[in-house]
Design a protein around this motif. Sequence first.
Motif, PDB file in Angstrom:
ATOM      1  N   GLY A 231       0.785  -1.221   0.000  1.00 41.57           N
ATOM      2  CA  GLY A 231       0.000   0.000   0.000  1.00 41.57           C
ATOM      3  C   GLY A 231       0.815   1.268   0.000  1.00 41.57           C
ATOM      4  O   GLY A 231       0.296   2.348   0.314  1.00 41.57           O
ATOM      5  N   GLY A 232       2.114   1.191  -0.351  1.00 41.49           N
ATOM      6  CA  GLY A 232       2.966   2.373  -0.333  1.00 41.49           C
ATOM      7  C   GLY A 232       2.533   3.406  -1.360  1.00 41.49           C
ATOM      8  O   GLY A 232       1.815   3.099  -2.316  1.00 41.49           O
ATOM      9  N   PRO A 233       2.980   4.653  -1.188  1.00 44.48           N
ATOM     10  CA  PRO A 233       2.534   5.725  -2.077  1.00 44.48           C
ATOM     11  C   PRO A 233       3.093   5.630  -3.484  1.00 44.48           C
ATOM     12  O   PRO A 233       2.498   6.147  -4.427  1.00 44.48           O
ATOM     13  CB  PRO A 233       3.037   6.994  -1.370  1.00 44.48           C
ATOM     14  N   GLY A 234       4.261   5.022  -3.657  1.00 45.92           N
ATOM     15  CA  GLY A 234       4.852   4.913  -4.981  1.00 45.92           C
ATOM     16  C   GLY A 234       4.140   3.862  -5.814  1.00 45.92           C
ATOM     17  O   GLY A 234       4.085   2.693  -5.444  1.00 45.92           O
ATOM     18  N   ASP A 235       3.548   4.278  -6.921  1.00 48.63           N
ATOM     19  CA  ASP A 235       2.838   3.340  -7.777  1.00 48.63           C
ATOM     20  C   ASP A 235       3.229   3.594  -9.227  1.00 48.63           C
ATOM     21  O   ASP A 235       4.169   4.332  -9.524  1.00 48.63           O
ATOM     22  CB  ASP A 235       1.326   3.439  -7.571  1.00 48.63           C
ATOM     23  N   ARG A 236       2.486   2.978 -10.136  1.00 46.81           N
ATOM     24  CA  ARG A 236       2.791   3.111 -11.557  1.00 46.81           C
ATOM     25  C   ARG A 236       2.762   4.576 -12.002  1.00 46.81           C
ATOM     26  O   ARG A 236       3.592   5.006 -12.821  1.00 46.81           O
ATOM     27  CB  ARG A 236       1.795   2.282 -12.356  1.00 46.81           C
ATOM     28  N   ALA A 237       1.840   5.357 -11.459  1.00 48.37           N
ATOM     29  CA  ALA A 237       1.758   6.768 -11.838  1.00 48.37           C
ATOM     30  C   ALA A 237       3.012   7.532 -11.409  1.00 48.37           C
ATOM     31  O   ALA A 237       3.527   8.382 -12.150  1.00 48.37           O
ATOM     32  CB  ALA A 237       0.512   7.408 -11.221  1.00 48.37           C
ATOM     33  N   GLU A 238       3.526   7.229 -10.201  1.00 50.72           N
ATOM     34  CA  GLU A 238       4.747   7.877  -9.722  1.00 50.72           C
ATOM     35  C   GLU A 238       5.937   7.509 -10.619  1.00 50.72           C
ATOM     36  O   GLU A 238       6.760   8.364 -10.955  1.00 50.72           O
ATOM     37  CB  GLU A 238       5.031   7.447  -8.282  1.00 50.72           C
ATOM     38  N   ALA A 239       6.021   6.244 -10.998  1.00 51.49           N
ATOM     39  CA  ALA A 239       7.108   5.801 -11.860  1.00 51.49           C
ATOM     40  C   ALA A 239       7.024   6.468 -13.232  1.00 51.49           C
ATOM     41  O   ALA A 239       8.043   6.864 -13.814  1.00 51.49           O
ATOM     42  CB  ALA A 239       7.075   4.287 -12.013  1.00 51.49           C
ATOM     43  N   THR A 240       5.810   6.600 -13.743  1.00 52.65           N
ATOM     44  CA  THR A 240       5.621   7.228 -15.052  1.00 52.65           C
ATOM     45  C   THR A 240       6.005   8.701 -15.018  1.00 52.65           C
ATOM     46  O   THR A 240       6.634   9.216 -15.953  1.00 52.65           O
ATOM     47  CB  THR A 240       4.162   7.063 -15.511  1.00 52.65           C
TER      48      THR A 240
END
Length: 331
Positions: A231-240
Amino acid sequence: MTPPARLQRLVCAPAKRIADRLLSGIRMRQHLREARRILDTPPIMARQDGVVLLSMIGSRVLLPYLVAIKSFHHHLGMGRIVLIDDGTLTAADRAILDHHCGSPEIVPIATLDTGACPRGGTWERLLMLLDRRARDYVIQLDSDTVTIGDVPEIRAAIAANRNFILLGDPASEAVGIQSLPDFVAWKYPGGPIPAPAHMQALIESRYGDYPDAARHRYVRASSGFAGFARGGPGDRAEATTFSRHAEHLVGQPVWWRWGSEQVTSNFLLANEPGSRLLPYARYYNYWLQPASDDARFIHFVGTHRYSDQSYIRATRRAIDTLTAAARRSPA
């Protein structure tokens, strides 16, 4: 040095490179013979405990991967296995994995969409990991790793639902996680590295121009072993978002080279609160340094994987530990 001596070095250099390649090939074959003993160790008992052990593998690294995952799972005592097939796994490979790894989920790489991010270079692995962390604690484990001791720091990170980071070298441990401007001042005091150079140096040395650079952080680390909290804040959107900014800094041809996934993983983990840096004396990348007396986990990076007998010795030790544990277990 006299001119004849310099000439002798120039003449000898190609011969040395050839000899080194031959020796590396011999050690690689020796390692595979040693690693084959992993097939005689008991299968992993997968656990549905909210921990996923994720790797991307192919047929060529099947035996090293079994050493990596079995030695790690033995000392961790947690987790189930999810694999990305790089497209080369055979039916025989899958049967071996099914038996030894607790019937793991195997996802074909061709089914994974990287969206606006690069394709290849293990980006599929990172993006799948970020998707899966919504519901599980996900650990990325490379096939060129060997666990040779207890891993209490990993269990503690999982229990606290915190990320963990395998540092790139002892110097990174000394400075820790830094703001982007501080990182650039420390690592690249001379300013941006000119091309041609390794992709990692090209992007890292330009972090001072990253949007709101002072608000973001970074640490030189290895994506070959990394823990992403559930459930961490870093997700696919952050990577993109990071990928888009990085591509703007160095250009698409550079950013799409091998290594951009690792840089992104480092950036995401460094910017999440509470990420834990693993002590380098226990968890380290092998750069031909003397073995630590307290070594627990070793990542045999490609540069020196077969430079000496260390990978072979660590593999032998790990398999011997698994064999001894099986003998002690009740039938």
